[in-house]
Write an enzyme that holds these catalytic residues in place. Structure first.
Site, PDB file in Angstrom:
ATOM      1  N   ALA A  24      -3.708  45.339 -34.220  1.00 34.98           N
ATOM      2  CA  ALA A  24      -4.441  46.076 -33.191  1.00 34.98           C
ATOM      3  C   ALA A  24      -5.143  45.066 -32.298  1.00 34.98           C
ATOM      4  O   ALA A  24      -6.092  44.409 -32.728  1.00 34.98           O
ATOM      5  CB  ALA A  24      -5.441  47.023 -33.843  1.00 34.98           C
ATOM      6  N   MET A  25      -4.675  44.907 -31.069  1.00 33.54           N
ATOM      7  CA  MET A  25      -5.172  43.864 -30.175  1.00 33.54           C
ATOM      8  C   MET A  25      -6.013  44.472 -29.052  1.00 33.54           C
ATOM      9  O   MET A  25      -5.506  45.245 -28.244  1.00 33.54           O
ATOM     10  CB  MET A  25      -3.998  43.074 -29.592  1.00 33.54           C
ATOM     11  CG  MET A  25      -3.164  42.357 -30.631  1.00 33.54           C
ATOM     12  SD  MET A  25      -1.833  41.389 -29.881  1.00 33.54           S
ATOM     13  CE  MET A  25      -2.773  40.063 -29.094  1.00 33.54           C
ATOM     14  N   GLY A  27      -7.573  42.540 -26.846  1.00 30.88           N
ATOM     15  CA  GLY A  27      -7.634  41.581 -25.753  1.00 30.88           C
ATOM     16  C   GLY A  27      -8.748  40.563 -25.929  1.00 30.88           C
ATOM     17  O   GLY A  27      -8.873  39.615 -25.157  1.00 30.88           O
ATOM     18  N   ASP A  30     -11.135  37.828 -31.192  1.00 30.55           N
ATOM     19  CA  ASP A  30     -10.985  38.103 -32.624  1.00 30.55           C
ATOM     20  C   ASP A  30      -9.583  38.597 -32.974  1.00 30.55           C
ATOM     21  O   ASP A  30      -8.891  38.010 -33.807  1.00 30.55           O
ATOM     22  CB  ASP A  30     -12.030  39.125 -33.080  1.00 30.55           C
ATOM     23  CG  ASP A  30     -13.456  38.630 -32.886  1.00 30.55           C
ATOM     24  OD1 ASP A  30     -13.680  37.427 -33.067  1.00 30.55           O
ATOM     25  OD2 ASP A  30     -14.320  39.449 -32.547  1.00 30.55           O
ATOM     26  N   CYS A 118     -14.271  56.128 -33.129  1.00 29.39           N
ATOM     27  CA  CYS A 118     -13.027  55.543 -32.616  1.00 29.39           C
ATOM     28  C   CYS A 118     -12.228  54.901 -33.744  1.00 29.39           C
ATOM     29  O   CYS A 118     -11.010  55.082 -33.843  1.00 29.39           O
ATOM     30  CB  CYS A 118     -13.346  54.521 -31.531  1.00 29.39           C
ATOM     31  SG  CYS A 118     -11.886  53.787 -30.764  1.00 29.39           S
ATOM     32  N   GLY A 142      -9.113  42.696 -36.028  1.00 28.21           N
ATOM     33  CA  GLY A 142     -10.032  41.567 -35.905  1.00 28.21           C
ATOM     34  C   GLY A 142     -11.441  41.875 -36.356  1.00 28.21           C
ATOM     35  O   GLY A 142     -12.372  41.152 -36.015  1.00 28.21           O
ATOM     36  N   CYS A 215     -17.178  50.778 -24.893  1.00 21.39           N
ATOM     37  CA  CYS A 215     -16.163  50.498 -23.873  1.00 21.39           C
ATOM     38  C   CYS A 215     -16.217  51.435 -22.676  1.00 21.39           C
ATOM     39  O   CYS A 215     -15.926  51.024 -21.561  1.00 21.39           O
ATOM     40  CB  CYS A 215     -14.767  50.481 -24.487  1.00 21.39           C
ATOM     41  SG  CYS A 215     -14.173  52.071 -25.094  1.00 21.39           S
TER      42      CYS A 215
END
Length: 380
Positions: A24-25, A27, A30, A118, A142, A215
């Protein structure tokens, strides 16, 4: 799984080249380091980034995960390290599972923690199912938290670096999810160690600042977001002392939080006053002296239990709890009322406990997370 092969670094009995890992990236540095490290170790890495909210608005905003710039950064890391990367449009899921509840609970006078929802409802539910659909053997993130193998299966433990520990935001991870999840950064001694790895892999995000905001809440301005989501939400009302005196007016309950002292606009009083209650129905912001914020009894519901014995198999549990992400664990007694509800008694009172926050359970000795639940009304 056959055990004729030694366990790899992710605890699976096959060589890395035959082990598919969905990372799970976001951006950020981490998750980018996790993806790069696993790719370098020879794993079959697939990077996935979620587009969670309006891409057009996101492009103008730095410092929050899953925005336009972050999607670009995640894709670039995947190109640098030579593994596939996908962007999934989860806007509708995120709106339904996270943003709408955030707005509604704020309007109800609570102080929600959308990052937990989330993780619970999007990343570790829908994204995790997507990882399974991609025939992944596990999903890595991360997050700064540790997964350790215990006598009864995988356990959740605090990160080695207490300053980076994210256990408060991950208490609702279920045992079934924990079987599939991996957290390769949890054992690192510091964030500097993560950035050193990013530099070692030559990642373009090595010096990227950490995101600070929720976010979809630019600059931490919750009220502005609520007004946009729920037009007319900021209805004016009265600021009322706990003894019944009307001290002033306000422009909307959504502008206040339990424990707030500054910015009340009721100067000239001899003793400092704090927000002690938000009465949404009467549109009252109730203020009082600091001692009114002090609470020992905390009702908790929607409990996710990660202990070895059933939660309601005992009359009480001696644990430590966190009632806010920024506070250290405090000793407490949990008294189960059902498998998912309980009364938590703090051995020493805490100030400013607010409905909508999480109450997370820890071992009194050791680093294990035993689960947690949601604070649902603030009675002292």
């Amino acid at each position: 799984m056959p055990l004729d092969h030694p366990l790899n670094s992710l605890g699976l009995p096959k060589p890395p080249s035959e082990t598919r890992v969905v990372v799970a990236m976001s951006g950020g540095v981490d998750s980018s380091v996790v993806a790069a490290q696993l790719a370098e170790e020879g794993y079959d890495v697939v990077g996935v980034t979620l587009q969670l909210y309006d891409h057009g608005a996101a492009l103008a905003k730095k410092g929050a995960c899953c925005a336009g710039i972050d999607i670009h950064d995640a894709r670039r890391v995947a190109e640098e390290m030579g593994f596939p990367h996908y962007v999934l449009d989860y806007e509708n899921i995120f709106q339904d599972a996270v943003i709408d509840e955030f707005a509604d609970s704020y309007l109800a006078g609570a102080t929600p923690v959308p990052c937990i929802r989330c993780n619970e409802r999007v990343k570790f539910k829908d994204l995790l199912q997507t990882a399974r659909d991609l025939d992944a053997d596990c999903m890595a993130t991360g997050h700064y938290i540790q997964r350790k193998q215990g006598q009864n299966g995988p356990e959740l433990h605090c990160a080695t670096d207490a300053n980076r520990d994210q256990s408060y935001f991950l208490f609702s991870t279920t045992p079934e999810q924990l079987e599939f999840l991996r957290f390769p950064l949890g054992h690192l001694p510091s964030k500097d160690a993560t950035r050193e790895l990013a530099a070692k892999y030559g990642l373009s995000v090595a010096d990227k600042p950490d995101s600070q905001d929720i976010c979809f809440v630019p600059n931490g301005n919750y009220a502005a977001v609520i007004e946009k989501l729920r037009p007319g939400a900021a209805e004016p009302g009265e600021i009322v002392h706990a003894d019944g005196r009307v001290l002033g007016t306000h422009n909307g309950v959504i502008h206040y939080t339990i424990g707030q002292r500054r910015g009340l606009g009721i100067g000239g009083l001899s003793d400092p006053l704090y927000v002690v209650k938000l009465d949404v129905d009467k549109k009252h912001v109730v203020v009082g002296p600091k001692e009114m914020l002090s609470t020992r009894n905390v009702p908790v519901r929607e409990i996710n239990w990660l202990g070895d014995e059933p939660f309601d198999s005992r009359a009480e549990w001696q644990v430590s709890v966190k009632v806010r992400s920024t506070r250290p664990p405090r000793e407490a007694v949990i008294r189960p009322l059902s498998p998912t509800t309980a009364e938590v008694e703090l051995l020493s009172p805490e100030d400013g406990i607010s409905p909508g926050q999480a109450c997370v359970f820890y071992e009194t000795e050791g680093s294990r997370i035993l689960g947690g639940g949601w604070i649902w009304r603030g009675e002292g």
